[in-house]
Design a protein around this motif. Structure first.
Motif, mmCIF file in Angstrom:
data_model
loop_
_atom_site.group_PDB
_atom_site.id
_atom_site.type_symbol
_atom_site.label_atom_id
_atom_site.label_comp_id
_atom_site.label_asym_id
_atom_site.label_seq_id
_atom_site.Cartn_x
_atom_site.Cartn_y
_atom_site.Cartn_z
ATOM 1 N N ILE A 231 16.560 49.990 30.376
ATOM 2 C CA ILE A 231 17.986 49.708 30.226
ATOM 3 C C ILE A 231 18.831 50.753 30.934
ATOM 4 O O ILE A 231 19.885 50.444 31.503
ATOM 5 C CB ILE A 231 18.344 49.627 28.729
ATOM 6 N N LEU A 232 18.394 52.005 30.922
ATOM 7 C CA LEU A 232 19.155 53.063 31.579
ATOM 8 C C LEU A 232 19.338 52.813 33.076
ATOM 9 O O LEU A 232 20.267 53.340 33.687
ATOM 10 C CB LEU A 232 18.457 54.420 31.380
ATOM 11 N N LYS A 233 18.464 51.997 33.659
ATOM 12 C CA LYS A 233 18.523 51.724 35.097
ATOM 13 C C LYS A 233 19.386 50.513 35.435
ATOM 14 O O LYS A 233 19.622 50.233 36.613
ATOM 15 C CB LYS A 233 17.113 51.514 35.642
ATOM 16 N N GLN A 234 19.856 49.794 34.439
ATOM 17 C CA GLN A 234 20.656 48.604 34.702
ATOM 18 C C GLN A 234 22.070 48.973 35.132
ATOM 19 O O GLN A 234 22.576 50.042 34.805
ATOM 20 C CB GLN A 234 20.696 47.708 33.455
ATOM 21 N N LYS A 235 22.712 48.060 35.871
ATOM 22 C CA LYS A 235 24.042 48.320 36.419
ATOM 23 C C LYS A 235 25.160 47.984 35.440
ATOM 24 O O LYS A 235 26.213 48.595 35.472
ATOM 25 C CB LYS A 235 24.232 47.535 37.722
ATOM 26 N N GLU A 236 24.944 46.978 34.591
ATOM 27 C CA GLU A 236 26.007 46.589 33.670
ATOM 28 C C GLU A 236 26.101 47.572 32.502
ATOM 29 O O GLU A 236 25.212 48.400 32.306
ATOM 30 C CB GLU A 236 25.763 45.167 33.141
ATOM 31 N N PRO A 237 27.185 47.502 31.709
ATOM 32 C CA PRO A 237 27.317 48.384 30.545
ATOM 33 C C PRO A 237 26.139 48.237 29.585
ATOM 34 O O PRO A 237 25.705 47.123 29.279
ATOM 35 C CB PRO A 237 28.621 47.902 29.894
ATOM 36 N N VAL A 238 25.612 49.363 29.110
ATOM 37 C CA VAL A 238 24.371 49.343 28.322
ATOM 38 C C VAL A 238 24.515 50.051 26.979
ATOM 39 O O VAL A 238 23.546 50.133 26.218
ATOM 40 C CB VAL A 238 23.215 49.993 29.120
ATOM 41 N N GLY A 239 25.698 50.558 26.665
ATOM 42 C CA GLY A 239 25.870 51.373 25.469
ATOM 43 C C GLY A 239 25.453 50.670 24.188
ATOM 44 O O GLY A 239 24.751 51.251 23.349
#
Length: 287
Positions: A231-239
């Motif tokens: 998830i840390l590598k995804q471009k969209e908001p991940v919080g």
């Protein structure tokens, strides 16, 4: 790209009609909460500004302040020379008709309606520049969020590495822990002088092993760690996703603690919970 919700940006534009200055600051918040402070003459921009914020940001309490300082020269009065010349020409004609010369005083001329004109600022141009400058400020805000987000991701990765080390350590120690518990149980039976059926003793050992079996929890901890990394590598908001995974990681750490039969695994569970809480605190700032 992991982005923080904490950032500050400032953009200024100087034009012939004056100076515009945007200051945008954001902090963490569950949702997007914009606060706009705009000069009254530019108030109609608020709808467009809010729409721009919704398109470019997903979370955070965002405070946006616009300052508009008109140039002094733009606020001065200007003589309508063409009209003044026409008025003087008309005065000369009137003087020829009048028996006594009546020269026109310059102050009287300036008082004549239409001779003095206010220099009007093109507010449409000001509004266009304000919107353009606002997008530049948001570009800077994004860059600041990404820089801090990169640092936060690095800190989280360090905790994930530490969690993997703890999980591997528990896996490695568990067989020896069960063996020690079995030997301890036999020793206690011998010390008590009780003639215990070997089959019953093995049943107790099996029950002990079942209680201490945390393979499933270890597997889920490893799986959650891998998911956080992905998830840390995804471009969209991940919080929000990361926050949910912190809850799941904490759940497994609590289960590990409840199944602990020796001090070593209890300490490992405590260490896991500390690492998870450290990550959760950082994740509260991630968009």
């Amino acid at each position: 790209m992991t982005r923080s919700m904490t950032a500050f940006a400032r953009q200024e534009s100087q034009q012939g009609w004056g100076t515009l200055t945007w200051e945008v600051r954001s902090v963490n918040h569950r949702f997007l909460e914009p606060h706009l402070r705009i000069p009254e003459q530019l108030r109609e921009l608020e709808g467009s500004l809010r729409e721009t914020l919704r398109k470019r940001l997903s979370r955070g309490k965002v405070e946006c302040m616009l300052r508009f300082v008109p140039e002094e020269q733009a606020q001065t009065l200007q003589v309508n020379e063409a009209f003044a010349k026409q008025l003087l020409a008309a005065t000369e004609q009137m003087e020829q008709l009048m028996p006594v010369s009546q020269s026109l005083n310059p102050l009287d001329l300036l008082r004549w309606p239409g001779v003095l004109q206010d220099v009007q600022i093109d507010m449409d141009e000001v509004k266009r520049e304000a919107l353009k400058l606002f997008n530049k400020a948001l570009d800077d805000l994004h860059a600041g969020r990404e820089r801090e987000g990169k640092e936060l991701a690095s800190l989280i990765e360090q905790r994930l590495d530490a969690i993997s080390v703890v999980v591997a350590d528990v896996r490695a120690k568990l067989p020896q822990i069960l063996l020690n518990q079995r030997n301890m149980l036999k020793t206690r039976v011998t010390d008590l002088g009780v003639d215990l059926d070997p089959q019953r003793l093995e049943q107790e050992v099996v029950l002990l092993a079942q209680k201490a079996d945390v393979d499933e929890e270890m597997d889920r901890l490893d799986t959650h760690v891998q998911e956080v990394r992905r998830i840390l590598k995804q471009k969209e908001p991940v919080g929000r996703r990361l926050d949910f995974l912190m809850q799941e990681l904490n759940r497994e750490a609590n289960t590990l603690s409840s199944k602990s039969i020796v001090t070593d695994t209890t300490q490992s569970a405590v260490e896991l919970k500390v690492l998870i809480e450290q990550m959760r605190e950082q994740i509260q700032n991630i968009e």
